[in-house]
Design a protein around this motif. Structure first.
Motif: not given
Ligand code: HEM
Length: 489
Positions: A28-31, A54-64, A396-400
């Protein structure tokens, strides 16, 4: 003994706690460092940066994203049901993570921290009647009584001190604490009367970094041990004093019998008990834990939304004007829950406030059950911690569309935001562990906001211009919010 605890903890910190997730097919992507050790998560947590990270990591790596050896966060609408939804058929419910929320100093869980599904279910049944629509109708006069005191205080401040601001965070907290104390202990705390926190309230919320320290101690036994050894005796004693204070209040309330002339939680729960005998299954210690849980969960959260929403409205005068027009078109006698639920722009403002500045912004982790669970179409091994982090999902721009902007109109049809994933927005969570107090919160938010805006014009003081820039220790670390008020009636 100390050596063995030390060794166990060193391996706990530096090796992956639950290995199954490391299988190659589970990438799963992540640091990378966060995947290797849980210390990264706790480093962010202790710095008050969990939510921003958490916000920055989802912007960088995506949905999960993988935020720890056994820790995954998701931001898609679909994840809510898979993570927090009920068990169904062969699918078992994910259970509450024991480290996100934990027991009180006597080791007793409240309903909210109870990790065992069956125990939680029967406990929730006990309290459900105290949070029903019927209960709220009965409780409305109690809420209005405190609201009148709040109005009096603001009016006094506005007329006698109109050149200096008043701290709305404190006043709104005093209001919601007074309401909840009356519901959870059957007697008021008198905070509004004094416009000041009592030592007991100050001890719970005065220093919220304690909430992060407790999470760290629940995660790492070594840290727990060090905390026990190095906590000054006076601090430990005061924790016990506060516990005893709650216990005595609960015992005193129960001793007064079912009907004390007001619809508090115990009256409504015990009336129900007469029919199904659930309350008598609870010990006084469990009830004390629950009363404490209601005071934690049902006070600061509602006051946070109201402070944040007032701030956001004052920063966007055109939205404030539209809301004022909607509310001020009502007569004073319409400042009642039934009417207020029919105001579309106020509903939109409250949703947008909950989205931009969710009062419970963190990831409330669940743990996958024995055998694992399917989450968003992937098989996730047992004992993996999974959550939808509220703030990250709502920003997240993928939701809003335009996620960082305050746009209440997005909640109204035809304003250009119909493509928003509104189903990713669940500020009260979903499933069997969702917020039992959401009706009460919705009622309080509406009646307080509408009544304040009907009576006063507010102005943001210059020292509070950057107010929204806050850290998080489980809760937002809110500075004072200085507003000036002008009585307009
Ligand atoms: C705007 C205000 C509020 C917000 C945003 C909010 C949010 C939440 C959320 C997100 C949860 C689920 C936590 C999880 O997933 O583990 C929760 C649980 C809970 N909330 Fe609220 N809450 C609010 C107000 C209230 C009020 C007024 C009460 C009244 C006592 C309350 C009592 C509880 C309790 C007892 C739980 C645990 C429920 C259980 O585990 O069965 N909350 N809340």
């Amino acid at each position: 003994m100390y050596i063995s605890i030390l060794c166990a903890n060193v391996s706990q910190v530096f090796r992956t706690k639950y290995s199954p997730l490391l299988k190659p097919q589970q990438q799963v992507p992540g640091p990378k460092l966060a995947a290797a050790t849980g210390l990264v998560f706790f480093y962010k947590l202790m710095r008050g940066e969990e939510v921003a990270w958490e916000n920055a990591m989802h912007k960088k790596y995506g949905e999960v994203v993988r935020l720890g050896p056994d820790r995954l966060t998701y931001i898609s609408a679909r994840a809510w049901k898979d993570i927090a939804g009920p068990g169904a058929g062969k699918r078992l419910e994910n259970t509450k993570d024991r480290t996100t929320l934990g027991p009180n100093i006597h080791g007793d869980n409240s309903m909210g921290s109870e990790p065992i599904t069956t125990v939680h279910r029967s406990r929730r049944r006990v309290y459900a009647p105290a949070f029903s629509e019927r209960a709220l109708k009965l409780q409305e006069p109690l809420i209005l009584g405190y609201l009148n005191s709040l109005l009096r205080i603001i009016k006094n401040e506005a007329t006698s001190n109109h050149d200096t601001g008043m701290d709305m965070v404190k006043l709104l907290n005093c209001m919601t604490f007074d309401v909840m104390a009356d519901l959870a202990f059957g007697e008021p705390l008198g905070l509004l009367e004094q416009s000041e926190y009592t030592p007991w309230v100050q001890a719970i919320f005065g220093n919220v970094i304690k909430l992060s320290i407790s999470r760290l101690a629940r995660e790492y036994k070594l840290f727990d041990l060090l905390l026990k050894v190095f906590t000054p005796k006076s601090v430990a004693e005061s924790a016990h004093t506060h516990y005893n204070h709650s216990f005595d209040r609960v015992v005193k309330r129960l001793g007064r019998g079912i009907d004390i002339g007001k619809p508090d939680i115990w009256k409504l729960a015990m009336e129900n008990n007469e029919k199904n005998e659930n309350v008598s299954d609870l010990s006084k210690r469990q009830m004390t834990a629950d009363a404490g849980g209601f005071m934690m969960a049902g006070t600061e959260t509602t006051a946070t939304l109201l402070s944040g929403l007032l701030f956001l409205l004052l920063k966007h005068p055109e939205k404030m004007q539209r809301l004022q027009a909607e509310i001020r078109a009502l007569g004073k006698e319409d400042l009642r829950l039934e009417t207020l639920y029919k105001l579309p722009f106020m509903a939109a403002c409250i949703s947008e406030g909950l989205r931009v500045y969710p009062p419970a912004p963190i990831a409330f982790f669940r743990t996958t059950p024995k055998g694992g669970n399917m989450i968003c179409g992937e098989w996730i091994p047992e004992r993996t911690r999974v959550a939808v982090p509220h703030y990250a999902a709502y920003h997240s721009p993928s939701n809003f569309k335009d996620p960082e902007s305050f746009i209440p109109e997005r909640w109204l049809p035809g304003a250009g935001y119909d493509s928003d994933r509104k189903d990713a927005f669940n500020p009260f969570s979903v499933g069997p562990r969702n917020c039992i107090g959401q009706n009460l919160a919705n009622h309080e938010m509406r009646i307080i906001l509408a009544t304040l805006i009907w009576h006063f014009d507010f102005e943001l003081c210059p020292e509070s211009e950057g107010w929204l820039n806050q850290k998080v220790h489980f809760l937002w670390v809110k500075p004072k919010l200085f507003l000036k008020a002008k009585y307009i009636r």
